[in-house]
Scaffold this motif. Structure first.
Motif, PDB file in Angstrom:
ATOM      1  N   LEU A 324       0.791  -1.222   0.000  1.00  0.00           N
ATOM      2  CA  LEU A 324       0.000   0.000   0.000  1.00  0.00           C
ATOM      3  C   LEU A 324       0.827   1.276   0.000  1.00  0.00           C
ATOM      4  CD1 LEU A 324      -2.894  -0.889   2.469  1.00  0.00           C
ATOM      5  CD2 LEU A 324      -2.954  -0.806  -0.027  1.00  0.00           C
ATOM      6  N   GLU A 325       1.968   1.264   0.657  1.00  0.00           N
ATOM      7  CA  GLU A 325       2.735   2.500   0.798  1.00  0.00           C
ATOM      8  C   GLU A 325       3.074   3.130  -0.558  1.00  0.00           C
ATOM      9  OE1 GLU A 325       6.418   4.161   3.578  1.00  0.00           O
ATOM     10  OE2 GLU A 325       6.054   2.009   3.417  1.00  0.00           O
ATOM     11  N   PRO A 326       3.511   2.354  -1.554  1.00  0.00           N
ATOM     12  CA  PRO A 326       3.779   2.973  -2.864  1.00  0.00           C
ATOM     13  C   PRO A 326       2.533   3.579  -3.504  1.00  0.00           C
ATOM     14  CG  PRO A 326       4.827   0.812  -2.713  1.00  0.00           C
ATOM     15  CD  PRO A 326       3.909   0.924  -1.537  1.00  0.00           C
ATOM     16  N   LYS A 327       1.364   3.032  -3.221  1.00  0.00           N
ATOM     17  CA  LYS A 327       0.143   3.572  -3.812  1.00  0.00           C
ATOM     18  C   LYS A 327      -0.206   4.926  -3.208  1.00  0.00           C
ATOM     19  CE  LYS A 327      -1.772  -0.904  -5.154  1.00  0.00           C
ATOM     20  NZ  LYS A 327      -2.949  -1.799  -5.183  1.00  0.00           N
ATOM     21  N   PHE A 328      -0.045   5.051  -1.897  1.00  0.00           N
ATOM     22  CA  PHE A 328      -0.305   6.350  -1.283  1.00  0.00           C
ATOM     23  C   PHE A 328       0.750   7.371  -1.706  1.00  0.00           C
ATOM     24  CE2 PHE A 328      -3.234   3.864   1.084  1.00  0.00           C
ATOM     25  CZ  PHE A 328      -4.199   4.753   1.533  1.00  0.00           C
ATOM     26  N   ALA A 329       1.982   6.910  -1.907  1.00  0.00           N
ATOM     27  CA  ALA A 329       3.015   7.803  -2.432  1.00  0.00           C
ATOM     28  C   ALA A 329       2.645   8.284  -3.829  1.00  0.00           C
ATOM     29  CB  ALA A 329       4.363   7.089  -2.440  1.00  0.00           C
ATOM     30  N   ALA A 330       2.029   7.395  -4.628  1.00  0.00           N
ATOM     31  CA  ALA A 330       1.616   7.774  -5.975  1.00  0.00           C
ATOM     32  C   ALA A 330       0.539   8.856  -5.944  1.00  0.00           C
ATOM     33  CB  ALA A 330       1.102   6.547  -6.730  1.00  0.00           C
ATOM     34  N   VAL A 331      -0.363   8.793  -4.961  1.00  0.00           N
ATOM     35  CA  VAL A 331      -1.384   9.831  -4.823  1.00  0.00           C
ATOM     36  C   VAL A 331      -0.719  11.173  -4.538  1.00  0.00           C
ATOM     37  CG1 VAL A 331      -3.374  10.627  -3.499  1.00  0.00           C
ATOM     38  CG2 VAL A 331      -3.130   8.196  -4.031  1.00  0.00           C
ATOM     39  N   SER A 332       0.180  11.191  -3.568  1.00  0.00           N
ATOM     40  CA  SER A 332       0.868  12.435  -3.210  1.00  0.00           C
ATOM     41  C   SER A 332       1.632  12.997  -4.398  1.00  0.00           C
ATOM     42  CB  SER A 332       1.807  12.176  -2.033  1.00  0.00           C
ATOM     43  OG  SER A 332       2.506  13.347  -1.685  1.00  0.00           O
ATOM     44  N   GLU A 333       2.329  12.128  -5.122  1.00  0.00           N
ATOM     45  CA  GLU A 333       3.115  12.576  -6.266  1.00  0.00           C
ATOM     46  C   GLU A 333       2.223  13.176  -7.344  1.00  0.00           C
ATOM     47  OE1 GLU A 333       4.751  12.739 -10.114  1.00  0.00           O
ATOM     48  OE2 GLU A 333       3.246  11.214  -9.569  1.00  0.00           O
ATOM     49  N   ALA A 334       1.111  12.507  -7.656  1.00  0.00           N
ATOM     50  CA  ALA A 334       0.233  12.978  -8.725  1.00  0.00           C
ATOM     51  C   ALA A 334      -0.415  14.310  -8.373  1.00  0.00           C
ATOM     52  CB  ALA A 334      -0.846  11.928  -9.018  1.00  0.00           C
ATOM     53  N   LEU A 335      -0.917  14.432  -7.152  1.00  0.00           N
ATOM     54  CA  LEU A 335      -1.584  15.676  -6.763  1.00  0.00           C
ATOM     55  C   LEU A 335      -0.595  16.830  -6.698  1.00  0.00           C
ATOM     56  CD1 LEU A 335      -4.039  14.409  -3.987  1.00  0.00           C
ATOM     57  CD2 LEU A 335      -4.412  14.597  -6.451  1.00  0.00           C
ATOM     58  N   THR A 336       0.599  16.549  -6.207  1.00  0.00           N
ATOM     59  CA  THR A 336       1.616  17.595  -6.124  1.00  0.00           C
ATOM     60  C   THR A 336       2.065  18.040  -7.514  1.00  0.00           C
ATOM     61  OG1 THR A 336       2.402  16.730  -3.998  1.00  0.00           O
ATOM     62  CG2 THR A 336       3.910  18.148  -5.227  1.00  0.00           C
ATOM     63  N   ARG A 337       2.253  17.076  -8.400  1.00  0.00           N
ATOM     64  CA  ARG A 337       2.742  17.394  -9.743  1.00  0.00           C
ATOM     65  C   ARG A 337       1.676  18.068 -10.600  1.00  0.00           C
ATOM     66  NH1 ARG A 337       2.062  14.234 -14.063  1.00  0.00           N
ATOM     67  NH2 ARG A 337       1.641  12.427 -12.724  1.00  0.00           N
ATOM     68  N   ARG A 338       0.424  17.582 -10.517  1.00  0.00           N
ATOM     69  CA  ARG A 338      -0.607  18.068 -11.433  1.00  0.00           C
ATOM     70  C   ARG A 338      -1.425  19.216 -10.871  1.00  0.00           C
ATOM     71  NH1 ARG A 338      -2.897  15.342 -15.317  1.00  0.00           N
ATOM     72  NH2 ARG A 338      -3.485  17.495 -15.818  1.00  0.00           N
TER      73      ARG A 338
END
Length: 432
Positions: A324-338
């Protein structure tokens, strides 16, 4: 909350009208490409992924011909209304409920919460002098919150009164004011650890206040500790012993503690728990006596064999975390980037649980979810985290990143961000 305004770029709200139209047209073009991709992705419910379910596949052959507990009881037969003692002992520490006051029952804690409310409506609870259903009933609902909690109340005509949920728990002053002025209030929904959807963790100060506030003797905290062991980092809250704090405050019967293994093992074939004061437990056991002659103790034995002890439970949850940890990291990355470069939205960075709570520009959440759906990305309906589906700001979106594979999750998040940016640009232009 993590601020979206982390980029030196100009937020959408600060653009002049011409520049905002240009930005909107760019988002429209990106959205048209998104629609043309023919996606079919799902971010709606907080379900474990297939990889997570595989962690518990040993349940499919356990308990390997065993059918007796440590005392030699034949678990294939009737009886054992309280559930398997060895399994109750494994979860007692995480839930901070003494094993003798913790029951292991069927597969769904939601069922136990539902039945508890129905029994209270029909018969009242310990300390009360009449059934809840003999008059108007209200529940306090911290928001954003869990839609299935709200659905139970709505099903039985229980009025839901929203109060703000802070990073440390419900707004205690708002709760106190309601309890002081509205004697129809009989309960309050609580998700004390990694709240759904914000990930908020109740502080000890807030918990002490909730168990101490003046209230009727039949007022109950529905303490849904669904995510007590669902950590995503090493920064973990100390479990709070709500039963002891309530007893010290002179209100031992106030909390009813619920939990389950739905996101520990198999959601459809897990074990649910309920705990409380001796008086509350006796009341629950009496109610169950006319419903069942005992839970599925063989399933409980399977769980006990799989998890073994508290250390085994912790190790099992670490395997969940690795997925799960990589999936929550993906959320943070996407929202921060986009979103961050446009000043679009604020979101939570939970240390556990199953959700991320995202607040977009007021008045644009429903439109963003609609756009995402029309591009093949299913998202929990905007407003679902509020009673009656009514988010007064039309701002909150619940993101459930656990179920899709990581590559699909990244695609879905990117598409959702495109929908949000277009919705925000449209909303801002409509107000010009």
């Amino acid at each position: 909350m993590t601020s979206a305004a982390t980029s030196p770029a100009v937020p959408l709200a600060d653009l002049d009208t011409e520049a905002l139209r240009t930005a909107r047209d760019g988002f429209r073009a990106a959205y048209a490409e998104l629609q043309a991709a023919g996606l079919k992705l799902d971010l709606t419910r907080g379900k474990p992924s297939s990889d997570q379910l595989d962690l518990s596949n040993d349940l499919l052959h356990l308990p390997d011909g065993e059918y007796r507990d440590a005392a030699g009881t034949d678990l294939r037969n009737y009886g054992g209304a309280l559930g398997l003692p060895e399994l109750r002992a494994i979860f007692a520490d995480a839930l901070r409920v003494p094993p003798a006051q913790l029951l292991a029952l069927g597969n769904a804690s939601l069922t136990i919460m539902h039945d508890t409310i129905v029994q209270a409506l029909l018969h009242g609870v310990p300390g009360g002098n009449r059934p809840w259903g003999s008059g108007p009933i209200s529940f306090i609902a911290p928001v954003p919150g869990y839609d299935r909690h709200f659905s139970i109340a709505e099903r039985y005509g229980i009025r839901l009164i929203p109060v703000p949920l802070t990073d440390e728990g419900p707004d205690v002053e708002a709760v106190a004011a309601l309890l002081a002025t509205d004697d129809s209030i009989k309960g309050m929904w609580c998700v004390p650890v990694y709240s759904n959807p914000s990930g908020a963790v109740y502080s000890e100060e807030v918990v002490r206040a909730l168990v101490s506030l003046p209230a009727a003797a039949d007022f109950r905290l529905f303490w849904d500790n669904a995510y007590a062991v669902h950590h995503l980092s090493d920064d973990r809250p100390q479990p709070i012993d709500v039963l002891t704090l309530a007893a010290e405050a002179g209100n031992p019967d106030r909390p009813l503690v619920f939990a389950s293994t739905s996101k520990v093992t198999f959601p459809g074939a897990g074990v649910a728990f309920v705990g409380g004061s001796p008086a509350n437990v006796d009341w629950i056991v009496r109610n169950m006596a006319v419903q069942s002659i005992g839970p599925d103790k063989l399933n409980q034995l399977r769980h006990m064999r799989l998890l073994r002890d508290q250390a085994g439970l912790a190790a099992h949850m670490e395997r969940h975390r690795a997925i799960l940890e990589p999936k929550f990291a993906a959320v943070s990355e996407a929202l921060t980037r986009r979103l961050a470069p446009y000043g679009a939205g604020v979101w939570t960075d939970p240390k556990g649980g199953y959700f991320v709570s995202l607040d977009v520009l007021d008045g644009s959440a429903k439109r963003a979810v609609q756009l995402a759906a029309e591009a093949g990305i299913a998202v929990t309906p905007a407003g679902a985290t509020f009673p009656y589906g009514d988010d007064p700001r039309d701002a909150n979106i619940r993101i459930a990143p656990t179920f899709p594979p990581l590559d699909e999750l990244r695609t879905a998040l990117d598409g959702l961000c495109t929908a949000i940016l277009l919705a925000e640009a449209e909303t801002l232009l409509a107000a010009r």
